[in-house]
Design a protein around this motif. Sequence first.
Motif, PDB file in Angstrom:
ATOM      1  N   TRP A 204      24.579  36.002  -0.522  1.00 56.94           N
ATOM      2  CA  TRP A 204      23.672  34.977   0.013  1.00 56.94           C
ATOM      3  C   TRP A 204      22.304  35.160  -0.634  1.00 56.94           C
ATOM      4  CZ3 TRP A 204      20.181  35.169   4.722  1.00 56.94           C
ATOM      5  CH2 TRP A 204      19.756  33.887   5.090  1.00 56.94           C
ATOM      6  N   GLY A 205      21.674  34.065  -0.979  1.00 53.99           N
ATOM      7  CA  GLY A 205      20.381  34.145  -1.650  1.00 53.99           C
ATOM      8  C   GLY A 205      19.178  33.877  -0.772  1.00 53.99           C
ATOM      9  N   VAL A 206      19.371  33.732   0.555  1.00 55.85           N
ATOM     10  CA  VAL A 206      18.326  33.334   1.506  1.00 55.85           C
ATOM     11  C   VAL A 206      17.866  31.912   1.157  1.00 55.85           C
ATOM     12  CG1 VAL A 206      16.130  33.898   2.604  1.00 55.85           C
ATOM     13  CG2 VAL A 206      17.655  35.741   1.847  1.00 55.85           C
ATOM     14  N   LYS A 207      16.966  31.794   0.178  1.00 55.16           N
ATOM     15  CA  LYS A 207      16.526  30.483  -0.305  1.00 55.16           C
ATOM     16  C   LYS A 207      15.975  30.666  -1.710  1.00 55.16           C
ATOM     17  CE  LYS A 207      13.935  26.370   1.147  1.00 55.16           C
ATOM     18  NZ  LYS A 207      15.126  25.478   1.174  1.00 55.16           N
ATOM     19  N   GLU A 208      16.518  29.932  -2.669  1.00 55.14           N
ATOM     20  CA  GLU A 208      16.179  30.146  -4.068  1.00 55.14           C
ATOM     21  C   GLU A 208      14.691  29.954  -4.338  1.00 55.14           C
ATOM     22  OE1 GLU A 208      15.220  29.377  -8.106  1.00 55.14           O
ATOM     23  OE2 GLU A 208      15.249  27.824  -6.548  1.00 55.14           O
ATOM     24  N   SER A 209      14.100  28.909  -3.760  1.00 60.72           N
ATOM     25  CA  SER A 209      12.679  28.660  -4.021  1.00 60.72           C
ATOM     26  C   SER A 209      11.804  29.772  -3.451  1.00 60.72           C
ATOM     27  CB  SER A 209      12.267  27.306  -3.441  1.00 60.72           C
ATOM     28  OG  SER A 209      12.485  27.270  -2.046  1.00 60.72           O
ATOM     29  N   PHE A 210      12.265  30.398  -2.378  1.00 64.16           N
ATOM     30  CA  PHE A 210      11.522  31.515  -1.804  1.00 64.16           C
ATOM     31  C   PHE A 210      11.557  32.727  -2.731  1.00 64.16           C
ATOM     32  CE2 PHE A 210      11.606  35.154   1.371  1.00 64.16           C
ATOM     33  CZ  PHE A 210      10.223  35.222   1.465  1.00 64.16           C
ATOM     34  N   ARG A 211      12.733  33.015  -3.313  1.00 64.00           N
ATOM     35  CA  ARG A 211      12.811  34.132  -4.253  1.00 64.00           C
ATOM     36  C   ARG A 211      11.872  33.901  -5.437  1.00 64.00           C
ATOM     37  NH1 ARG A 211      18.285  32.825  -4.047  1.00 64.00           N
ATOM     38  NH2 ARG A 211      18.376  32.629  -6.317  1.00 64.00           N
ATOM     39  N   SER A 212      11.877  32.653  -5.937  1.00 68.16           N
ATOM     40  CA  SER A 212      11.021  32.338  -7.072  1.00 68.16           C
ATOM     41  C   SER A 212       9.542  32.496  -6.717  1.00 68.16           C
ATOM     42  CB  SER A 212      11.277  30.896  -7.529  1.00 68.16           C
ATOM     43  OG  SER A 212      12.609  30.742  -7.972  1.00 68.16           O
ATOM     44  N   TYR A 213       9.196  32.095  -5.515  1.00 65.55           N
ATOM     45  CA  TYR A 213       7.806  32.200  -5.081  1.00 65.55           C
ATOM     46  C   TYR A 213       7.356  33.656  -4.995  1.00 65.55           C
ATOM     47  CZ  TYR A 213       3.677  32.146  -2.188  1.00 65.55           C
ATOM     48  OH  TYR A 213       2.416  32.363  -1.707  1.00 65.55           O
ATOM     49  N   VAL A 214       8.224  34.507  -4.410  1.00 66.43           N
ATOM     50  CA  VAL A 214       7.833  35.902  -4.184  1.00 66.43           C
ATOM     51  C   VAL A 214       7.463  36.592  -5.488  1.00 66.43           C
ATOM     52  CG1 VAL A 214       8.662  38.174  -3.432  1.00 66.43           C
ATOM     53  CG2 VAL A 214       9.123  36.143  -2.040  1.00 66.43           C
ATOM     54  N   VAL A 215       8.287  36.402  -6.529  1.00 63.30           N
ATOM     55  CA  VAL A 215       8.033  37.109  -7.781  1.00 63.30           C
ATOM     56  C   VAL A 215       7.216  36.266  -8.756  1.00 63.30           C
ATOM     57  CG1 VAL A 215      10.157  38.438  -7.519  1.00 63.30           C
ATOM     58  CG2 VAL A 215      10.177  36.323  -8.862  1.00 63.30           C
ATOM     59  N   GLY A 216       6.765  35.090  -8.322  1.00 65.86           N
ATOM     60  CA  GLY A 216       6.036  34.193  -9.206  1.00 65.86           C
ATOM     61  C   GLY A 216       4.570  34.528  -9.336  1.00 65.86           C
ATOM     62  N   SER A 217       3.840  33.626  -9.961  1.00 67.50           N
ATOM     63  CA  SER A 217       2.445  33.888 -10.327  1.00 67.50           C
ATOM     64  C   SER A 217       1.487  33.808  -9.159  1.00 67.50           C
ATOM     65  CB  SER A 217       2.008  32.883 -11.408  1.00 67.50           C
ATOM     66  OG  SER A 217       2.143  31.550 -10.932  1.00 67.50           O
ATOM     67  N   VAL A 218       1.934  33.306  -8.003  1.00 71.78           N
ATOM     68  CA  VAL A 218       1.052  33.218  -6.836  1.00 71.78           C
ATOM     69  C   VAL A 218       1.162  34.487  -5.986  1.00 71.78           C
ATOM     70  CG1 VAL A 218       0.478  31.922  -4.752  1.00 71.78           C
ATOM     71  CG2 VAL A 218       1.173  30.706  -6.822  1.00 71.78           C
ATOM     72  N   ALA A 219       2.372  34.785  -5.494  1.00 71.82           N
ATOM     73  CA  ALA A 219       2.533  35.977  -4.657  1.00 71.82           C
ATOM     74  C   ALA A 219       2.517  37.257  -5.487  1.00 71.82           C
ATOM     75  CB  ALA A 219       3.836  35.895  -3.872  1.00 71.82           C
ATOM     76  N   LYS A 220       2.947  37.157  -6.752  1.00 72.74           N
ATOM     77  CA  LYS A 220       2.970  38.318  -7.645  1.00 72.74           C
ATOM     78  C   LYS A 220       3.616  39.520  -6.966  1.00 72.74           C
ATOM     79  CE  LYS A 220      -1.137  36.923 -10.277  1.00 72.74           C
ATOM     80  NZ  LYS A 220      -2.485  37.303 -10.741  1.00 72.74           N
ATOM     81  N   GLY A 221       4.768  39.275  -6.356  1.00 72.17           N
ATOM     82  CA  GLY A 221       5.384  40.319  -5.556  1.00 72.17           C
ATOM     83  C   GLY A 221       6.634  40.897  -6.155  1.00 72.17           C
ATOM     84  N   LYS A 222       7.464  41.443  -5.294  1.00 69.88           N
ATOM     85  CA  LYS A 222       8.689  42.102  -5.725  1.00 69.88           C
ATOM     86  C   LYS A 222       9.732  41.989  -4.622  1.00 69.88           C
ATOM     87  CE  LYS A 222       6.812  46.583  -4.230  1.00 69.88           C
ATOM     88  NZ  LYS A 222       6.457  47.952  -4.675  1.00 69.88           N
ATOM     89  N   ILE A 223      10.990  42.061  -5.042  1.00 67.95           N
ATOM     90  CA  ILE A 223      12.120  42.022  -4.121  1.00 67.95           C
ATOM     91  C   ILE A 223      12.909  43.316  -4.297  1.00 67.95           C
ATOM     92  CG2 ILE A 223      14.212  40.796  -3.457  1.00 67.95           C
ATOM     93  CD1 ILE A 223      12.985  38.267  -4.686  1.00 67.95           C
ATOM     94  N   THR A 224      13.168  43.999  -3.193  1.00 67.61           N
ATOM     95  CA  THR A 224      13.855  45.285  -3.240  1.00 67.61           C
ATOM     96  C   THR A 224      15.072  45.260  -2.340  1.00 67.61           C
ATOM     97  OG1 THR A 224      11.733  46.406  -3.573  1.00 67.61           O
ATOM     98  CG2 THR A 224      13.598  47.765  -2.922  1.00 67.61           C
TER      99      THR A 224
END
Length: 498
Positions: free
Chosen positions: A252-272
């Motif tokens: 399950w991917g939760v929500k694709e746009s959310f994954r993109s947002y987390v690691v994108g240029s705004v949140a600049k985050g990470k998924i573990t």
Amino acid sequence: MPVRPRRSFALAAAVATAAALGATALATTTASAAEVPLSGYELTWGIKQSYRTYVSTYAQGTFTATDGASQAANNGVFTFTDGTGTYDTTSHALHLTFKGTLTAKSTLHGFVREMSDFQYDSAAGTLTADLVSDGGTKQQDVTLAKVAAPTSQDLKDLGTTLTAAAGTFLGSDSYANAAGDPLSALKPASTTSPSPTPTPSTTPTQSPTPSATPTQSATPSATSSSSPSASPSDTASEPATKGDIADGRLTWGVKESFRSYVVGSVAKGKITTSGGATQAAGNGVFTFTGATGGYDTDADTLTAAFDGAVNFKGHEDNGTYGLDLTFTDLKATLDGGTGTLTADVTSLGEKSEDVVLADLKAASTDVTAKDDVITLDDVTTTLTAAGAKAFGGFYQTGAELDPLNLSVALTADATLPTDGASSTTGTGSSGTSGGTDNSGTTGSTSGGITGSTTGDVTGALASTGSDVPVAALGTAAAVTAAAGAGVVLAMRRRRTQA
């Protein structure tokens, strides 16, 4: 109560009358005696198997049956006794009232639900009961289920549909308009033995109900398979239709746009991912492993819990994250092709257990096994009312999340199907906009925020079209909205970078 007479039900009512009064009394019934008294009936109904599983397993609760009610073994269906009522020879309507009180209680989830005074009305096609929720005021004669009209000479295994009132009482809107357990209103054979039964038509009514123990009807094929099941050779040659899950995998991917947002240029985050969970390459979907639970292919039910956790972090400021969200302990429950997905949700250190995140809908109502493996692909997931509430109400009920793939092994030596994408453990790449999941869909940042990344900014909730002042929401609401809508509506106030 005037209704259009049904030939099949008229016959069923005639049988019921013969059982109650005897064939001779039936033959001498006159037009002036429109209502014939009935007694000694039993009502068997399980509400809904997935609800019983929820109470006894996830809520760690109990069912208590008193005052003439009982429950079948292994968290089975319920029986209510001493049914009395009338049969109307003019309208062919049957009305029965049953004794017994059923109480569902969970200290962990903090609820007490009491049901009593069950009544079945064939003309209205309803099952009603008196309800008490958490010690409050009793609600009388609430319609819990719509009951299908009889199609044979007895009142056995009639289809039921739970009402909106039942969903409210049981604690989840997902039960509203959902198929409930089948219902039977029968007279046990033991209570009819003194009555003369000269006509062959009484046999069909009594043959399905050797009902000194009517609640055993919850056991699959109790009447048709009792002899074969006793044969050791049959059990060795045919696969089990009910039992415990040996292993399994949920993707399950939760929500694709959310994954993109987390690691994108705004949140600049990470998924573990951790604890047995992995993420597919290219910021793809997540896989959770080590399934435990149970299945029943005859009843088309499945309950599976999975190991693994996924954590989303973003909006870092001096080592502190404005977004810190974790999903763990995912559980999928299916009953006839529909069900729920629950998870423990931890947001900024605050944990909520067994949150019903999504309603599930499989492509088929059947739960079938092939080579001792049950596989369900592209199960639709939509945000529930409970999930929307858990996420702070910033995303509308019914929002579409990523589809879900599920496979479980029924034996230790069964081989699970392999995923089509390679998996990686650890951290998703920071600063990546989008990616490709297992279905080959390219990610996008269309669900993200438009606007500045400085302190008091405003953004738009692209998924709903609602303009929300980010500064007014606060950090906790930001994380909540991110989980539900796939975008972060608020972020921790950050220093403007030169």
